[in-house]
Scaffold this active site. Structure first.
Site, PDB file in Angstrom:
ATOM      1  N   ASN A 102     -34.707   6.746  48.859  1.00 53.80           N
ATOM      2  CA  ASN A 102     -34.412   6.399  47.469  1.00 53.80           C
ATOM      3  C   ASN A 102     -35.054   7.380  46.490  1.00 53.80           C
ATOM      4  OD1 ASN A 102     -33.118   4.702  45.528  1.00 53.80           O
ATOM      5  ND2 ASN A 102     -33.476   2.978  46.888  1.00 53.80           N
ATOM      6  N   ASP A 155     -36.996   1.281  43.669  1.00 48.36           N
ATOM      7  CA  ASP A 155     -35.678   1.882  43.846  1.00 48.36           C
ATOM      8  C   ASP A 155     -35.715   3.324  43.335  1.00 48.36           C
ATOM      9  OD1 ASP A 155     -32.867   2.426  43.875  1.00 48.36           O
ATOM     10  OD2 ASP A 155     -32.416   0.315  43.600  1.00 48.36           O
ATOM     11  N   GLU A 196     -26.323   3.687  39.351  1.00 45.13           N
ATOM     12  CA  GLU A 196     -27.446   4.412  39.975  1.00 45.13           C
ATOM     13  C   GLU A 196     -27.529   5.849  39.459  1.00 45.13           C
ATOM     14  OE1 GLU A 196     -30.005   4.746  41.667  1.00 45.13           O
ATOM     15  OE2 GLU A 196     -30.303   3.067  43.039  1.00 45.13           O
TER      16      GLU A 196
END
Length: 291
Positions: A146, A196, A16
C-alpha cells in the site's frame, strides 16, 4: 480550524491514489473497482474520467505529458484519450492479483505494489519499473502492498503493508534504485482500522489514511508520535496527497465498496474526495521518466 470540504459530488467505489499534477493544476485519482481514472481542475470545476478495461491500482504523471497506469496485468502508458500502450508486464503468473498503490521516486522510477484480489494470502510484492520497462522485485510475501513515499532527504523510503498495521522504513539508494534495512517506525492501534495510502510533507512528516478509522493522521517518523488527526464523516479513508497552488491543500480519497446498505445510509458521502487547508505544505511529485 479549517473545515473539511467536498471536492466533487461524484462518489467512487474505491477511490485511491490521489496525485497533484502541478503542470496542469489538476487532481488525479483512480476508482479501482469502477476501472476509471479521474481528473479534476479546481479552478474551473471541470471533472473528467477516463474509462479503462481493467482495475487500475495507480496512475502517475510522466515526463512527456502522458500518464502511467498500473493495471491488473501490467504497466501501461496512458494517453488522455484513453489509449493504452503496454510498457511492462506485471505478475502475468498471478492472474488473481492486481496492482495497488504506487509512486515515483526522485530518479523517475515507478514503485508499485501488488495484492491478491480475493482472500488473505500473503502473496503480494513490491516492484520498481524504470523508463525502459525494466521491472525489479524488491519485497515479497506482502498482504496488501500500500502507501509509500520518501523522507525529506530522499534517503529513506516509507512503506505500508496494510495488514501489519505498521509504517516500515527502508534505507533508499536513489542511484541504484535499491532498498535495504527494513524496520518499523510507526505501529497503529487496531482502533484506527488499517493504514492505507500515505504521503510525506515538505518536512518529512507522514500523513496516513486509515481504512476503517474515519481519519487521516500526521505523525513524526522519528519519534512515532501522532501530531495531528483529521476526522472524516466516512470510515473507509484510502489515501491523501498535497496539492493546490501552495501545496497546502490536503486532498483525501475514500471508498464505499463493501459497505452494507445500512452503513451507506450512515455514510452517504462514502466514496467522495475531500479537501482541507492545512498549515503544513507538501512537496512536488517527481515525474515518471520515460527513456
Amino acid at each position: 480550524m479549517n473545515h473539511l470540504k467536498l471536492v466533487v459530488p461524484t462518489v467512487c467505489q474505491l477511490g485511491e491514489g490521489p496525485q497533484w499534477l502541478a503542470e496542469s493544476n489538476q487532481l488525479l485519482w483512480v476508482d479501482i473497482e469502477a476501472k476509471e481514472v479521474h481528473l479534476f481542475t479546481p479552478e474551473t470545476n471541470q471533472h473528467d474520467t477516463i474509462p479503462l478495461p481493467q482495475r487500475v491500482g495507480a496512475v502517475v504523471p510522466a515526463s512527456n505529458g502522458s500518464l502511467l497506469a498500473a493495471l491488473e496485468d501490467g504497466i501501461y502508458v496512458l494517453e488522455r484519450s484513453g489509449k493504452l500502450t503496454l510498457l511492462a508486464e506485471l505478475e502475468a503468473n498471478h492472474p488473481h492479483h492486481r496492482s495497488n498503490d504506487g509512486k515515483v521516486d526522485a530518479a523517475g522510477r515507478l514503485w508499485i505494489g501488488t495484492m491478491p484480489m480475493k482472500g488473505s494470502e500473503w502473496t503480494g510484492s513490491l516492484y520498481s519499473c524504470d523508463g525502459t520497462g525494466l521491472v525489479t522485485k524488491h519485497v515479497g510475501e506482502l498482504g496488501c502492498s500500500n502507501g509509500m513515499d520518501w523522507s525529506k532527504d530522499g534517503r529513506t523510503m516509507y512503506f505500508i503493508d496494510s495488514p501489519t498495521r505498521r509504517v516500515d522504513a527502508f534505507d533508499f539508494d536513489v542511484e541504484r534504485g535499491t532498498i535495504s534495512n527494513r524496520r518499523t517506525v510507526i505501529e497503529f492501534d487496531a482502533a484506527l482500522g488499517v493504514p492505507d495510502g500515505m504521503c510525506t510533507d515538505a518536512e518529512g512528516r507522514l500523513w496516513v489514511a486509515h481504512w476503517g478509522g474515519y481519519c487521516v493522521t500526521c505523525s513524526d517518523p522519528v519519534t512515532g508520535k501522532e501530531l495531528k488527526r483529521i476526522e472524516l464523516p466516512v470510515s473507509q479513508v484510502t489515501s491523501c496527497c498535497f496539492g493546490g497552488p501552495n501545496l497546502s491543500t490536503l486532498y483525501i480519497t475514500t471508498a464505499r465498496a463493501w459497505l452494507s446498505e445500512e452503513r451507506l445510509k450512515e455514510e452517504p458521502l462514502a466514496g467522495s474526495v475531500f479537501s482541507i487547508e492545512v498549515e503544513e505544505k507538501g512537496k512536488p511529485n517527481p515525474l515518471f521518466l520515460e527513456r
